[in-house]
Design an enzyme around this catalytic site. Sequence first.
Site, PDB file in Angstrom:
ATOM      1  N   HIS A   1      -0.181   7.290   3.567  1.00 32.97           N
ATOM      2  CA  HIS A   1      -0.811   7.064   4.963  1.00 32.97           C
ATOM      3  C   HIS A   1      -0.164   7.697   5.652  1.00 32.97           C
ATOM      4  CE1 HIS A   1      -2.744   4.856   8.093  1.00 32.97           C
ATOM      5  NE2 HIS A   1      -3.275   4.286   7.342  1.00 32.97           N
TER       6      HIS A   1
ATOM      7  N   THR B   1      -9.803   1.800   5.177  1.00 33.05           N
ATOM      8  CA  THR B   1      -9.994   1.063   3.862  1.00 33.05           C
ATOM      9  C   THR B   1     -10.983  -0.411   3.659  1.00 33.05           C
ATOM     10  OG1 THR B   1      -7.338   1.672   3.883  1.00 33.05           O
ATOM     11  CG2 THR B   1      -7.682   0.380   2.350  1.00 33.05           C
TER      12      THR B   1
ATOM     13  N   GLU C   1      -4.807   4.779  -1.270  1.00 33.90           N
ATOM     14  CA  GLU C   1      -4.716   5.801  -0.256  1.00 33.90           C
ATOM     15  C   GLU C   1      -4.970   7.091   0.361  1.00 33.90           C
ATOM     16  OE1 GLU C   1      -4.259   3.274   3.005  1.00 33.90           O
ATOM     17  OE2 GLU C   1      -4.793   5.386   3.855  1.00 33.90           O
TER      18      GLU C   1
ATOM     19  N   ASP D   1      -9.474   5.923  -1.273  1.00 34.90           N
ATOM     20  CA  ASP D   1     -10.714   4.585  -0.417  1.00 34.90           C
ATOM     21  C   ASP D   1     -10.701   5.693   0.897  1.00 34.90           C
ATOM     22  OD1 ASP D   1      -8.072   5.269   1.327  1.00 34.90           O
ATOM     23  OD2 ASP D   1      -7.782   4.209   1.900  1.00 34.90           O
ATOM     24  N   HIS D   2     -10.285   6.524   1.426  1.00 35.81           N
ATOM     25  CA  HIS D   2     -11.503   7.909   2.523  1.00 35.81           C
ATOM     26  C   HIS D   2     -10.383   9.114   2.068  1.00 35.81           C
ATOM     27  CE1 HIS D   2      -7.911   5.993   4.737  1.00 35.81           C
ATOM     28  NE2 HIS D   2      -8.468   5.244   4.070  1.00 35.81           N
TER      29      HIS D   2
HETATM   30  C1  GP9 Z   1      -3.343  -1.091   5.144  1.00 30.61           C
HETATM   31  C2  GP9 Z   1      -4.100  -0.440   4.853  1.00 30.61           C
HETATM   32  C3  GP9 Z   1      -4.719   1.172   5.076  1.00 30.61           C
HETATM   33  O1  GP9 Z   1      -3.262  -2.552   5.074  1.00 30.61           O
HETATM   34  O2  GP9 Z   1      -5.236  -0.731   3.991  1.00 30.61           O
HETATM   35  O3  GP9 Z   1      -5.606   1.161   6.611  1.00 30.61           O
HETATM   36  P1  GP9 Z   1      -6.030   2.024   7.169  1.00 30.61           P
HETATM   37  O4  GP9 Z   1      -5.626   2.449   8.232  1.00 30.61           O
HETATM   38  O5  GP9 Z   1      -6.472   3.071   5.351  1.00 30.61           O
HETATM   39  O6  GP9 Z   1      -7.441   1.645   7.314  1.00 30.61           O
HETATM   40 MN    MN Z   2      -6.946   3.595   4.022  1.00 34.11          MN
END
Ligand code: GP9
Ligand code: MN
Length: 615
Positions: A410, A295, A253, A469-470
Amino acid sequence: MKERFASSKYFVLLFTVGLLWIKTYALYRMEFSIEMNSLLEQFNLLINPLATLLLIVGTAFLFTSKRRRGWLLFVSIAYTLVLYANVLYFRAFSDFITIPVLLMTNNAADLGSSFFALLHIYDVLFFADVAVIAWLLYKKKVNVSFVFKKPDLRKYYAIVASVFIFNLALAEMQMPWLLTKTFDREIMVKNLGTVNYHVHDAFMSSKTLMQRAFANGSELDEITNYVNANDVDPSEDMQGMIEGKNVVYISMESMHRFVINKKVNGEEVTPFLNDLIQDSLYFSNFYSQVGQGKTSDSEFLVENSLYPLPRGSAFVTHADNQFRAVPEIVGEHGYHSAVFHANDATFWNRNIVYDSLGYDEFFDIESYDVNENNQVGWGLKDVDFVEQTVPYLKEMQQPFYTKLITLTNHFPFELDPQDQLIDPLETSSETVNNYFPTVRYTDKAIETFIQKMKDADLYENTVFILYGDHYGIPEFNYNGLEDLRGEEITPFDHVKLQRVPLIIHIPGYTDNRTIDNVTGQIDLKPTLLNMMGIANDDLSFGHDIFSDENQPLTILRDGSFITDEVLYTKGVCYDAESGEEIEASHCEPYSKKVEQELSYSDKIIYGDLLRFKDE
Ligand code: GP9
Ligand code: MN
C-alpha cells in the site's frame, strides 16, 4: 475594580471551555485508543476540540443574562452526553457512532443486556466537571452578566474561525484527502474532533436519506429491462465446473498489471505469480473500475456486480442498503463465507457492510497477533497475515467462500530491509522506486499462502481467484513511470494503467490459457456464479467473461470505456491497440450506453432499489 470586572467576565466562558477541553482530550487518550503516528498528530488531537467548544459555549452569550446560566449548563451536559455515548459505543464496537448506526435498531439489540457491563464506576468522573460548572453557576453565582456587543461578537467568531481553519489546515497537511475520503471515522475524530465529525456525518446521512426517500419500485422495472436486454447466456463449458469447491479470493493491494512478467535490474518482480499464471486462466486485459472508494469499491464491484459511486465509497454511504451479494447467494447453497483482513474492522465501514453483503465472519486485526516485529506501513506484514490465516481456514466449515485482502503493498510502499528481495529502482519518484520491492514482497506472501494451503491439505479442493484491487502508482508519481518507460504517459496510457492482474487458479484444471478479452471487476460475480453452477438471477451489470456471446465493453467510473477496438477517455476516442487518436464516430455508438449504465447503477444504490425487488 473596572479591570477586575473585565477580566472576570470571560472567566466563566473560558473556565467551561477549559474543563470540557481537558475532559475531551483525556477521553481521546484513555477511551478511544487513538493511534498516534507523529508529534503533529498529537498536537492536532490536542487542539481539535477547541474551535467547537468556543463556538457552542459562546452561544450562551447570545442569550439574556437570565437564561445564560441555564444554557451554559445545558451545553455542558449535552456535550458530555455526546462524548459519553461515543465512549459506551466505542467500548462495545471499537467504533464511533454514525447516524445510520443510530437508526439501525438491530445494533442496539446487539448491545442488549450487555449495556450495563459497559458502564464503569469511574464513569462518574466524566460528569465531575459538569458538577463543578453547575456549582459555579448556581452556588457561587459566578458573574455571567456581560453581553457580547456586536464588535466583540465579530471578533469572537473570527477567533473561532481562525482556530478551526488552523486545525483543518494541520489535518489536511497530514491527510490531503481527509475531506473527500471521509471513510475512516478514527481519522475524522482524530483530526476534526468529535462534534465536527458528527456534524459531517449528519449532513452526509440526510443527503442520502433524501434520495432514498423519493425512490419507488417503478424505476426498477426500467433498469431490469435494460439489464435483461443486455444479458448474455453464460458459458456452458464453464458451467458448474467448480461446483462444491472452496473459493478463495485474494485481493492484492495496489497491484498493477504491468508488474506481471516484468523484470527490473534483471530480476522478476513477481516470480511466483508468473509461474502460477502458467497453470491458471490469466486475464491480461482486466480492468479495475474503482472510484474514490478504492479497495472498498473493488470489493463492492466483485460482490455485487454494481458500479461504485461517483463520489465517496458505497461501503460508507450505503452500508445498510438491500444487496444481493455473492456471500449471501452462495450461503443459500451451503457455503460458509468469511473475510480476512488484518486492519481495523471499521476501516471502509467493513464491520457494517459485510453483514449487509451476507458474510458469516470477518477476521479483522483483532484476530491476528500483531506486534512490533511483524508490522510495517499499514499494519501486519502480508507473509505473517497469510501464515496466521491458514489455521483459521483449516478450522472452517467447508465448502467456504472467502476473501483475503493484502495490505503491505500500500502507498507509500514501506518495507523493512530484510523483506526487500529486490532493490528499489532509481527513478525520479521515490514512490515508484519503492513500489517494486513491496510488490515483490506480496508475491512472496502469496507463494507462502499457497504452500501453507498445500501443507494444510486445503489446496486440492480450493479455487484461487487473485486480482489487483486498483492501481498502485498515483498520477502525481507518473514521472517515475515515465523514467522507467522512457516516454510520456498519455491519457490513453493512464486508462491502460488501470489494468490489474486477474488469475483464476483451479488445481487440476488443464485448459489453462491467457485470455486477452477486455474484462473488468464487475464481471467477476456472474462469471464465478456460473462456474459454481449457481444461476445468477439478479441485477448484475457485468457478464460472464467465458461466454461466447460476450461483447466486450468495460466501463470505468469516470466514464472512460474500453472495447476490443476503441478506448475512450476525457473526450477523445483512441484505437484500443495502437493508442492513436481516431474519429469520435468510432466511440459514439457506445457513449449513450455507458452513460445509461452508470446512471442506472447509481440509481439502484442511491434509491436502495433492490429493496423493491420482491414486491
Ligand atoms: C485498508 C485497505 C486499503 O483496509 O483496504 O484501502 P485503500 O486505501 O487501498 O482503499
Ligand atoms: Mn487498496
